[in-house]
Design a protein around this motif. Structure first.
Motif, mmCIF file in Angstrom:
data_model
loop_
_atom_site.group_PDB
_atom_site.id
_atom_site.type_symbol
_atom_site.label_atom_id
_atom_site.label_comp_id
_atom_site.label_asym_id
_atom_site.label_seq_id
_atom_site.Cartn_x
_atom_site.Cartn_y
_atom_site.Cartn_z
ATOM 1 N N GLY A 1 -1.061 0.554 -10.108
ATOM 2 C CA GLY A 1 -0.585 0.461 -11.480
ATOM 3 C C GLY A 1 0.027 1.729 -12.016
ATOM 4 N N ARG A 2 -0.049 2.832 -11.262
ATOM 5 C CA ARG A 2 0.478 4.116 -11.715
ATOM 6 C C ARG A 2 1.813 4.475 -11.058
ATOM 7 N NH1 ARG A 2 -3.189 7.816 -14.150
ATOM 8 N NH2 ARG A 2 -4.917 6.637 -15.038
ATOM 9 N N CYS A 3 2.263 3.695 -10.097
ATOM 10 C CA CYS A 3 3.447 4.070 -9.326
ATOM 11 C C CYS A 3 4.150 2.816 -8.798
ATOM 12 C CB CYS A 3 3.061 4.986 -8.163
ATOM 13 S SG CYS A 3 1.887 4.218 -7.019
ATOM 14 N N LYS A 4 5.404 3.011 -8.370
ATOM 15 C CA LYS A 4 6.170 1.960 -7.682
ATOM 16 C C LYS A 4 6.104 0.609 -8.397
ATOM 17 C CE LYS A 4 7.836 4.288 -4.312
ATOM 18 N NZ LYS A 4 9.201 4.675 -4.556
ATOM 19 N N LYS A 5 6.402 0.603 -9.684
ATOM 20 C CA LYS A 5 6.273 -0.619 -10.467
ATOM 21 C C LYS A 5 7.304 -1.666 -10.080
ATOM 22 C CE LYS A 5 3.956 1.658 -14.314
ATOM 23 N NZ LYS A 5 3.972 2.010 -15.749
ATOM 24 N N ARG A 6 8.515 -1.219 -9.727
ATOM 25 C CA ARG A 6 9.527 -2.201 -9.295
ATOM 26 C C ARG A 6 9.128 -2.832 -7.958
ATOM 27 N NH1 ARG A 6 15.004 1.203 -10.124
ATOM 28 N NH2 ARG A 6 13.557 2.886 -9.612
ATOM 29 N N LEU A 7 8.551 -2.040 -7.091
ATOM 30 C CA LEU A 7 8.076 -2.557 -5.808
ATOM 31 C C LEU A 7 6.857 -3.444 -6.004
ATOM 32 C CD1 LEU A 7 8.886 -2.245 -2.831
ATOM 33 C CD2 LEU A 7 7.250 -0.352 -2.676
ATOM 34 N N ALA A 8 6.006 -3.075 -6.950
ATOM 35 C CA ALA A 8 4.789 -3.842 -7.209
ATOM 36 C C ALA A 8 5.104 -5.242 -7.712
ATOM 37 C CB ALA A 8 3.926 -3.110 -8.228
ATOM 38 N N ALA A 9 6.249 -5.420 -8.362
ATOM 39 C CA ALA A 9 6.626 -6.742 -8.852
ATOM 40 C C ALA A 9 6.776 -7.743 -7.706
ATOM 41 C CB ALA A 9 7.929 -6.649 -9.639
ATOM 42 N N SER A 10 7.110 -7.229 -6.508
ATOM 43 C CA SER A 10 7.264 -8.095 -5.336
ATOM 44 C C SER A 10 6.051 -8.085 -4.428
ATOM 45 C CB SER A 10 8.496 -7.669 -4.527
ATOM 46 O OG SER A 10 9.675 -7.744 -5.294
ATOM 47 N N LEU A 11 5.377 -6.938 -4.322
ATOM 48 C CA LEU A 11 4.305 -6.781 -3.338
ATOM 49 C C LEU A 11 2.902 -6.779 -3.934
ATOM 50 C CD1 LEU A 11 5.790 -3.991 -1.032
ATOM 51 C CD2 LEU A 11 5.790 -6.446 -0.649
ATOM 52 N N GLY A 12 2.806 -6.556 -5.228
ATOM 53 C CA GLY A 12 1.499 -6.387 -5.843
ATOM 54 C C GLY A 12 1.174 -4.912 -6.030
ATOM 55 N N LEU A 13 0.299 -4.631 -6.970
ATOM 56 C CA LEU A 13 -0.006 -3.248 -7.336
ATOM 57 C C LEU A 13 -0.630 -2.465 -6.192
ATOM 58 C CD1 LEU A 13 -1.447 -3.833 -10.921
ATOM 59 C CD2 LEU A 13 0.824 -2.970 -10.327
ATOM 60 N N SER A 14 -1.593 -3.066 -5.494
ATOM 61 C CA SER A 14 -2.324 -2.354 -4.452
ATOM 62 C C SER A 14 -1.422 -1.980 -3.272
ATOM 63 C CB SER A 14 -3.494 -3.209 -3.976
ATOM 64 O OG SER A 14 -4.222 -2.547 -2.967
ATOM 65 N N ALA B 1 1.008 0.776 -4.207
ATOM 66 C CA ALA B 1 0.340 2.084 -4.247
ATOM 67 C C ALA B 1 0.110 2.613 -2.833
ATOM 68 C CB ALA B 1 -0.983 1.979 -4.997
ATOM 69 N N GLY B 2 -0.208 1.725 -1.903
ATOM 70 C CA GLY B 2 -0.391 2.144 -0.512
ATOM 71 C C GLY B 2 0.888 2.704 0.089
ATOM 72 N N ILE B 3 2.016 2.079 -0.235
ATOM 73 C CA ILE B 3 3.303 2.587 0.248
ATOM 74 C C ILE B 3 3.603 3.944 -0.375
ATOM 75 C CG2 ILE B 3 5.804 2.184 0.118
ATOM 76 C CD1 ILE B 3 5.146 -0.814 0.502
ATOM 77 N N GLN B 4 3.325 4.086 -1.676
ATOM 78 C CA GLN B 4 3.521 5.380 -2.336
ATOM 79 C C GLN B 4 2.692 6.468 -1.654
ATOM 80 O OE1 GLN B 4 5.335 6.404 -5.462
ATOM 81 N NE2 GLN B 4 4.887 8.300 -4.385
ATOM 82 N N LEU B 5 1.449 6.148 -1.295
ATOM 83 C CA LEU B 5 0.581 7.117 -0.647
ATOM 84 C C LEU B 5 1.160 7.551 0.702
ATOM 85 C CD1 LEU B 5 -2.039 8.731 -0.492
ATOM 86 C CD2 LEU B 5 -3.153 6.697 0.435
ATOM 87 N N ARG B 6 1.632 6.588 1.496
ATOM 88 C CA ARG B 6 2.186 6.916 2.817
ATOM 89 C C ARG B 6 3.438 7.780 2.683
ATOM 90 N NH1 ARG B 6 2.792 1.266 5.733
ATOM 91 N NH2 ARG B 6 3.671 2.551 7.397
ATOM 92 N N LEU B 7 4.301 7.445 1.735
ATOM 93 C CA LEU B 7 5.514 8.234 1.527
ATOM 94 C C LEU B 7 5.173 9.648 1.050
ATOM 95 C CD1 LEU B 7 7.717 5.530 -0.233
ATOM 96 C CD2 LEU B 7 8.165 6.551 2.004
ATOM 97 N N THR B 8 4.201 9.742 0.151
ATOM 98 C CA THR B 8 3.798 11.056 -0.355
ATOM 99 C C THR B 8 3.214 11.911 0.754
ATOM 100 O OG1 THR B 8 3.359 10.116 -2.544
ATOM 101 C CG2 THR B 8 2.356 12.254 -2.052
ATOM 102 N N GLU B 9 2.356 11.326 1.579
ATOM 103 C CA GLU B 9 1.759 12.080 2.683
ATOM 104 C C GLU B 9 2.826 12.546 3.676
ATOM 105 O OE1 GLU B 9 -1.165 9.330 4.077
ATOM 106 O OE2 GLU B 9 -2.744 10.155 2.775
#
Length: 236
Positions: free
Chosen positions: A31-44, A47-55
């Motif tokens: 719910g804190r990131c990737k809101k456009r992506l979350a609209a298709s994939l869901g919040l969780s 967020a997992g994709i954001q974490l992998r990209l950030t790492e």
């Protein structure tokens, strides 16, 4: 507690501060990131994709810092002080700050101003050359950042074009950072496909000597995932 912030790191043999790499990111929580992506994939999942990209981005950034090529500053949005300290510890970061309020331009310029807050140097080189990137770049490599900082030795500004009409990197030489220029961050239609075009127009108007780097794709929408997924290892 996170590691103590180091004193200003300087290039060997020059006495000048290292170039700074500012990594702009969002806290990778549901719910804190990737809101456009979350609209298709869901919040969780988003967020997992954001974490992998950030790492991925931080692995590259910390590797360059350990080699003495950059100092790294990570700027995070929407995160309280205690959470920021926990994040610094989990990511093994010594320099993590809050982005602050305002649009993207204001938040980027704020990080550049922080980067220049170093002891005055007996030099005519101006400010401290700085790169700013995000964490939406699955194809980012260390050579991209090294190329950008090398170009800044002869250019005042470098831009990494993104396929969506924005840019994945902006780099400013010391000449534009003491004081920090205003024009690259004002009057830009942030979030549109005109960001790069408008930034170039403003640079030309200001007679800035700039260079474009290689084009990259970032991940904001579901369709952006397709080429990335084709090369990701499958989990058993």
């Amino acid at each position: 507690m996170p590691p103590k912030k180091p004193a200003l790191i300087r290039e060997r043999g020059t006495g000048l501060p290292l170039p700074l790499l500012v990594v702009m990111t969002k806290w990778p929580a549901s719910g804190r990131c990737k809101k456009r992506l979350a609209a298709s994939l869901g919040l969780s999942r988003a967020a997992g994709i954001q974490l992998r990209l950030t790492e991925h981005t931080l692995t590259i950034a910390k590797s360059l810092e350990q080699k003495g090529l950059f100092e790294v500053q990570v700027a995070v949005t929407d995160i309280a002080c205690k959470a920021r300290r926990r994040l610094a510890k989990s990511w093994n970061l010594s320099n993590i700050v809050h982005q602050g309020q305002g649009n993207l331009g204001l938040r980027m310029r704020r990080q550049l101003i922080k980067a220049q807050k170093a002891p005055k140097r007996n030099t005519r080189s101006g400010g401290r050359s700085t790169l700013i990137i995000g964490t939406d770049l699955p194809w980012l490599a260390s050579t991209d950042l090294l190329t950008a900082i090398e170009r800044l030795k002869s250019k005042e500004m470098v831009l990494g074009p993104a396929k969506d009409g924005g840019y994945w990197l902006i780099g400013l030489s010391g000449k534009l950072l003491e004081p920090v220029a205003t024009w690259p961050f004002c009057g830009i239609p942030w979030g549109s496909d005109k960001v790069l075009q408008k930034t170039i127009q403003l640079a030309q108007k200001a007679s800035i000597n700039y260079e474009l780097l290689n084009e990259q794709s970032d991940i904001d929408r579901f369709e952006d995932l397709s080429p990335w997924h084709r090369v990701q290892p499958k989990c058993s």
